[in-house]
Design an enzyme around this catalytic site. Structure first.
Site: not given
Ligand code: AG3
Length: 275
Positions: A32, A63, A87, A107, A138, A156, A158
């Site tokens: 990405q 979180h 993160d 991750e 994966d 957690d 995307t």
């Molecule tokens: N995980 C992403 C949540 C989705 C956010 N989506 C968006 N902004 N369109 C967050 C990572 C933090 N640990």
């Protein structure tokens, strides 16, 4: 003024933006596009494929509701699996629970872990905790192949569009269900209530086909198009409507309020009727 802002564009031209002082870093990883900004009022901003992942000041508003409701509803969460969360914020919150003996984080994108370690301190030591194990890989493959069992699985990821789409498929939910202990909880973030309503409905229906019970809730998250939705899958006999307030006391929570756990379940009426 526009050049000094980062704006995430959601469907229908809905934007969420931050004024930024500078772009600190930008790269195309194997998976990405990663950007990191210094914002005016919210610390650093991490962006993946144009979508806000977190701002340093306020990330707990994501979180905390992702981690603590399931951890406090489960009577004794000892083994926890995190999919995504490079993160380290989710891992950090999980490890605050003294019941936890092992937390494995899978991750896919090592760059997210590395950039977070170098430029931010979201993890606050979580990666060095002896109970933590980080696997770069994966999550779909991991769940398919692992023999381990977990009390809680936290996704957690995307958004349920693009690369993470698989994480919202019925097949994935099924392997998560198999990987949970007899009594276990699964939680995933499931997008913006207003702007990803269809993705939320789809994921909810797929989870209903797999888990013994499914709950939804929403929370206002700083940096995302709020309210943000979360889906909880129950395996076995756990009441997600009740949390352990004794264990909650020691956590010093800032956003999620276990003493008002019932307020999590607020959902716009038209969405509730669609669910
Ligand atoms: N995980 C992403 C949540 C989705 C956010 N989506 C968006 N902004 N369109 C967050 C990572 C933090 N640990």
């Amino acid at each position: 003024e526009r050049e000094n802002a980062f704006i995430e564009w959601y469907p229908r031209g809905y934007g969420v933006g931050f004024k930024v002082k500078e772009r600190l870093f930008e790269t195309q990883t194997k998976y990405q596009r990663l950007e990191l900004y210094e914002t005016e009022g919210f610390g650093k901003l991490l962006v993946l494929d144009g979508t806000v992942q977190l701002v340093e000041i306020g990330e707990e508003s994501y979180h905390e509701p992702l981690v603590h409701p399931v951890m406090l509803a489960h009577p004794n969460p000892r083994r926890v699996l995190i999919i995504g969360g490079g993160d380290g914020g989710t891992l950090r919150e999980v490890l605050r629970h003294k019941t936890v003996e092992k937390a494995i984080m899978v991750e896919i994108d090592e760059m997210v872990i590395e950039v977070s370690k170098i430029y931010m301190n979201v993890a606050r030591g979580a990666f060095e905790d002896p109970r933590a194990e980080v696997i770069v890989g994966d999550g779909v493959e991991y769940l398919k192949n692992t023999d381990e069992k977990f009390d809680v699985i936290i996704v957690d990821s995307t958004d349920p569009v693009g690369p993470a789409k698989m994480l919202f498929s019925e097949g994935f939910f099924r392997s998560a269900y198999e990987t949970l202990n007899d009594n276990g909880l699964y939680i995933t973030q499931s997008g913006s209530v207003y702007l990803f309503t269809n993705e939320l409905l789809d994921a909810y229906q797929s989870m209903k086909n797999v888990f013994d019970e499914v709950h939804y809730f929403s929370f206002p998250v700083i940096g995302y198009a709020s309210p943000w939705s979360f889906l909880v899958g129950v395996k076995g006999d756990i009441d997600f409507g009740k949390v352990d307030l004794e264990r909650a006391k020691g956590l010093g929570l800032y956003y999620y309020d276990p003493e008002r756990h019932e307020t999590l379940f607020q959902m716009p009426r038209y969405v509730r009727e669609l669910l």
